[in-house]
Design a protein around this motif. Structure first.
Motif, PDB file in Angstrom:
ATOM      1  N   CYS A  21       0.862  -1.191   0.000  1.00 58.68           N
ATOM      2  CA  CYS A  21       0.000   0.000   0.000  1.00 58.68           C
ATOM      3  C   CYS A  21       0.899   1.242   0.000  1.00 58.68           C
ATOM      4  O   CYS A  21       1.673   1.451   0.940  1.00 58.68           O
ATOM      5  CB  CYS A  21      -0.913   0.010   1.229  1.00 58.68           C
ATOM      6  SG  CYS A  21      -1.825   1.573   1.348  1.00 58.68           S
TER       7      CYS A  21
ATOM      8  N   LEU B  88       0.176   4.405   0.340  1.00 57.33           N
ATOM      9  CA  LEU B  88      -0.097   5.403   1.375  1.00 57.33           C
ATOM     10  C   LEU B  88       0.471   4.940   2.724  1.00 57.33           C
ATOM     11  O   LEU B  88       1.103   5.722   3.444  1.00 57.33           O
ATOM     12  CB  LEU B  88      -1.613   5.626   1.476  1.00 57.33           C
ATOM     13  CG  LEU B  88      -2.075   6.744   2.382  1.00 57.33           C
ATOM     14  CD1 LEU B  88      -1.482   8.092   1.970  1.00 57.33           C
ATOM     15  CD2 LEU B  88      -3.614   6.851   2.355  1.00 57.33           C
ATOM     16  N   GLN B  89       0.277   3.682   3.029  1.00 57.60           N
ATOM     17  CA  GLN B  89       0.813   3.148   4.279  1.00 57.60           C
ATOM     18  C   GLN B  89       2.352   3.214   4.274  1.00 57.60           C
ATOM     19  O   GLN B  89       2.985   3.554   5.268  1.00 57.60           O
ATOM     20  CB  GLN B  89       0.368   1.687   4.457  1.00 57.60           C
ATOM     21  CG  GLN B  89       0.741   1.115   5.814  1.00 57.60           C
ATOM     22  CD  GLN B  89       0.561  -0.396   5.854  1.00 57.60           C
ATOM     23  OE1 GLN B  89       1.003  -1.097   4.948  1.00 57.60           O
ATOM     24  NE2 GLN B  89      -0.084  -0.880   6.883  1.00 57.60           N
TER      25      GLN B  89
ATOM     26  N   PRO C 169      -3.402   4.724  -2.169  1.00 54.52           N
ATOM     27  CA  PRO C 169      -3.754   3.680  -1.196  1.00 54.52           C
ATOM     28  C   PRO C 169      -4.117   2.381  -1.915  1.00 54.52           C
ATOM     29  O   PRO C 169      -4.471   2.414  -3.094  1.00 54.52           O
ATOM     30  CB  PRO C 169      -4.989   4.263  -0.485  1.00 54.52           C
ATOM     31  CG  PRO C 169      -5.563   5.251  -1.439  1.00 54.52           C
ATOM     32  CD  PRO C 169      -4.479   5.682  -2.391  1.00 54.52           C
ATOM     33  N   ASN C 170      -4.018   1.281  -1.239  1.00 50.67           N
ATOM     34  CA  ASN C 170      -4.388  -0.015  -1.828  1.00 50.67           C
ATOM     35  C   ASN C 170      -5.166  -0.797  -0.782  1.00 50.67           C
ATOM     36  O   ASN C 170      -4.612  -1.649  -0.100  1.00 50.67           O
ATOM     37  CB  ASN C 170      -3.094  -0.765  -2.241  1.00 50.67           C
ATOM     38  CG  ASN C 170      -3.402  -2.133  -2.801  1.00 50.67           C
ATOM     39  OD1 ASN C 170      -4.500  -2.393  -3.287  1.00 50.67           O
ATOM     40  ND2 ASN C 170      -2.424  -3.042  -2.719  1.00 50.67           N
ATOM     41  N   PRO C 171      -6.455  -0.454  -0.603  1.00 44.32           N
ATOM     42  CA  PRO C 171      -7.185  -1.083   0.495  1.00 44.32           C
ATOM     43  C   PRO C 171      -7.408  -2.589   0.278  1.00 44.32           C
ATOM     44  O   PRO C 171      -8.039  -2.977  -0.681  1.00 44.32           O
ATOM     45  CB  PRO C 171      -8.523  -0.317   0.523  1.00 44.32           C
ATOM     46  CG  PRO C 171      -8.591   0.465  -0.736  1.00 44.32           C
ATOM     47  CD  PRO C 171      -7.245   0.493  -1.376  1.00 44.32           C
TER      48      PRO C 171
ATOM     49  N   CYS D 256      -5.240  -3.537   5.776  1.00 47.14           N
ATOM     50  CA  CYS D 256      -5.900  -2.409   6.441  1.00 47.14           C
ATOM     51  C   CYS D 256      -6.173  -2.724   7.909  1.00 47.14           C
ATOM     52  O   CYS D 256      -5.988  -1.860   8.770  1.00 47.14           O
ATOM     53  CB  CYS D 256      -7.201  -2.053   5.737  1.00 47.14           C
ATOM     54  SG  CYS D 256      -6.948  -1.461   4.054  1.00 47.14           S
TER      55      CYS D 256
ATOM     56  N   CYS E  57      -3.268  -2.023   9.883  1.00 45.32           N
ATOM     57  CA  CYS E  57      -2.632  -0.726   9.585  1.00 45.32           C
ATOM     58  C   CYS E  57      -2.934   0.297  10.685  1.00 45.32           C
ATOM     59  O   CYS E  57      -4.076   0.437  11.125  1.00 45.32           O
ATOM     60  CB  CYS E  57      -3.149  -0.230   8.228  1.00 45.32           C
ATOM     61  SG  CYS E  57      -2.540   1.397   7.794  1.00 45.32           S
TER      62      CYS E  57
ATOM     63  N   LYS F  89      -5.558   3.362   9.654  1.00 47.53           N
ATOM     64  CA  LYS F  89      -6.882   3.087   9.081  1.00 47.53           C
ATOM     65  C   LYS F  89      -7.962   4.059   9.557  1.00 47.53           C
ATOM     66  O   LYS F  89      -8.913   4.325   8.831  1.00 47.53           O
ATOM     67  CB  LYS F  89      -7.317   1.642   9.380  1.00 47.53           C
ATOM     68  CG  LYS F  89      -7.319   1.259  10.848  1.00 47.53           C
ATOM     69  CD  LYS F  89      -7.667  -0.216  10.969  1.00 47.53           C
ATOM     70  CE  LYS F  89      -7.654  -0.690  12.402  1.00 47.53           C
ATOM     71  NZ  LYS F  89      -6.309  -0.961  12.912  1.00 47.53           N
TER      72      LYS F  89
ATOM     73  N   CYS G  72      -7.530   7.028   7.268  1.00 47.18           N
ATOM     74  CA  CYS G  72      -7.201   6.796   5.856  1.00 47.18           C
ATOM     75  C   CYS G  72      -8.433   7.076   4.984  1.00 47.18           C
ATOM     76  O   CYS G  72      -9.498   6.511   5.215  1.00 47.18           O
ATOM     77  CB  CYS G  72      -6.754   5.347   5.669  1.00 47.18           C
ATOM     78  SG  CYS G  72      -6.635   4.895   3.939  1.00 47.18           S
TER      79      CYS G  72
ATOM     80  N   VAL H 230     -10.534   4.041   3.365  1.00 42.99           N
ATOM     81  CA  VAL H 230     -11.413   3.138   4.136  1.00 42.99           C
ATOM     82  C   VAL H 230     -12.254   3.949   5.119  1.00 42.99           C
ATOM     83  O   VAL H 230     -12.586   3.470   6.199  1.00 42.99           O
ATOM     84  CB  VAL H 230     -10.593   2.048   4.896  1.00 42.99           C
ATOM     85  CG1 VAL H 230      -9.944   1.080   3.941  1.00 42.99           C
ATOM     86  CG2 VAL H 230      -9.521   2.673   5.786  1.00 42.99           C
TER      87      VAL H 230
HETATM   88  S1  SF4 Z   1      -5.916   1.658   5.880  1.00 39.78           S
HETATM   89 FE1  SF4 Z   1      -5.474   0.341   4.151  1.00 39.78          FE
HETATM   90  S2  SF4 Z   1      -5.548   1.662   2.340  1.00 39.78           S
HETATM   91 FE2  SF4 Z   1      -5.363   2.977   4.154  1.00 39.78          FE
HETATM   92  S3  SF4 Z   1      -3.168   3.352   4.422  1.00 39.78           S
HETATM   93 FE3  SF4 Z   1      -3.681   1.600   5.691  1.00 39.78          FE
HETATM   94  S4  SF4 Z   1      -3.300  -0.187   4.382  1.00 39.78           S
HETATM   95 FE4  SF4 Z   1      -3.402   1.595   3.038  1.00 39.78          FE
END
Ligand code: SF4
Ligand code: ZN
Length: 402
Positions: A27, A29-30, A374-376, A381, A384, A387, A390, A393
């Motif tokens: 992901c 963004l993560q 991002p790659n939910p 997630c 993460c 979350k 984010c 999600v």
């Molecule tokens: S919640 Fe999911 S999509 Fe958002 S930053 Fe974390 S891993 Fe990525």
């Protein structure tokens, strides 16, 4: 008097195969929040275990090498492995990586209270320690005698394909990694019945590569993963980027290795997915689903394993998979051909360009959210730290108040 203006330092961004490529693929963004911000993740279970098992295997190898005659397999956990674990844990602690509770007991006999463990009878052989014992005793006897160079540091530079002046930071980037190396000579001297040799010799494509070589000077590169074997597909027909990224990683390591002075041509990369040796209940649940949907490459074939998996229910405690299936799922051989290597390097260049383009976007607009992709995915997630806020999600996860 005129003051000379100090020229801007020329930056060559450095990318690590595991730390950058794989986490960005999971992901974007993560990855930005974790790796390029000052916020370390609060529960980096996989990061801790990955570094821990790597450290334990390396240190066990060094102990074996000092005196192979006195280092007998199977190694007993409490008498022989625990000391290594505690040393590695101390090193990780110094780097700010703390063991997740319930995965590893960080105490010795002198601790008189339970701490984070179920009772005060330390040391406890929790899951991480069950896995180190299984990893050393399953693969150590076959692998250690073959290793020629341990912890070989790899580093190389590549042109930034797609570089745009004024947009990207640099025209080149560097890649780093660390591997263990096996030579053909050490394989020639291996005992009959060596499992690694058996896997190599019964792999038709690798056998073909060896048969076509004009000389016996070749190498095998090794890496350990503190994770379960990823499925080949996420759902029927949808390739799993993690599975593919591991292949690129090994192919890129091979490219870096082949440019070193003392190296021979690497012909196969071996990855060890060490969690497979002692799967958790969740791991068996995942395997059951993957086997049903045809998503994984190593399936149970014996009647015993098929029945054990069919009987397995959520909440089942028993780990009834055979040693044979666990061993097969813990090793992955990747034939190293030029064609594959070319594709992997192109993919690597592409990921680096994506990251550098996101860096450039962020530098321009000053915000993280709109600049990193991002790659939910449910599993990523849920674990993460970001979350709650984010945008990908939004509203799906609530703040938990302890
Ligand atoms: S919640 Fe999911 S999509 Fe958002 S930053 Fe974390 S891993 Fe990525
Ligand atoms: Zn304990």
């Amino acid at each position: 008097m005129t003051l000379s203006v100090k020229s801007k330092p020329y930056i060559i961004p450095e990318y690590s195969l595991t730390g950058d490529l794989l986490s960005y693929k999971a992901c974007g963004l993560q990855y930005r929040y974790q790796n390029r911000g000052a916020l370390p993740p609060s529960t980096p279970v996989q990061l801790w275990f990955g570094e821990f098992i790597h450290g334990v295997m390396e240190e066990a190898y060094k102990t074996w090498r000092k005196d192979p005659e006195v280092f007998h397999f199977p190694r007993q956990w409490k008498d022989a492995i625990r000391k290594i674990e505690m040393n590695v844990n101390l090193r990780l602690r110094a780097k700010g990586l703390l063991p997740p509770p319930r995965l590893f007991c960080p105490y010795d006999e002198t601790m008189k209270t339970p701490g984070l463990c179920p009772d005060a009878n330390h040391p406890h052989q929790l899951l991480a320690s069950q896995r180190t014992e299984a990893a050393i005793n399953t693969w150590g006897p076959h692998l250690f005698p073959l290793i020629d160079s341990a912890e070989v540091k790899l580093k190389g530079c590549r042109d930034m394909v797609g570089y745009q002046p004024g947009v990207h930071r640099a025209q080149t980037y560097s890649i780093t990694g660390v591997v263990d190396v096996i030579s053909a000579v050490s394989m020639d001297n291996a005992h009959e019945g060596n499992l690694i040799l058996r896997y190599i010799n019964t792999h038709p494509e690798i056998k073909g590569i060896i048969d076509d070589l004009s000389s016996r000077d070749y190498e095998v590169i090794i890496d350990y993963k503190g994770m379960r074997r990823p499925p080949v597909y996420l759902s029927p027909g949808v390739p799993n980027p993690t599975w593919e990224a591991h292949e690129w990683q090994v192919l890129t390591y091979a490219w870096l290795r082949s440019h070193q002075k003392d190296a021979y041509r690497p012909i196969v990369g071996i990855l060890f997915y060490l969690n497979e040796l002692v799967p958790s209940a969740d791991d068996i649940g995942d395997l059951k689903k993957e086997a049903k949907d045809g998503l994984t490459d190593i399936l149970p074939t014996s009647r015993v394993d098929k029945q054990a998996l069919a009987r397995w229910r959520k909440g089942s405690k028993e780990n009834a998979l055979s040693a044979n299936l666990r061993e097969q799922r813990s090793i992955r051989l990747i034939p190293l051909t030029e064609e594959r290597q070319k594709r992997s390097l192109q993919s690597f260049d592409g990921v680096v360009l994506d990251i550098e383009s996101s860096v450039a976007k962020e530098m321009k607009c000053g915000s993280i959210r709109g600049c990193w992709q991002p790659n939910p995915q449910e599993k990523t997630c849920t674990a993460c730290d970001f979350k709650i806020y984010c945008p990908a999600v939004e509203g799906k996860y609530q703040m938990s108040i302890l």
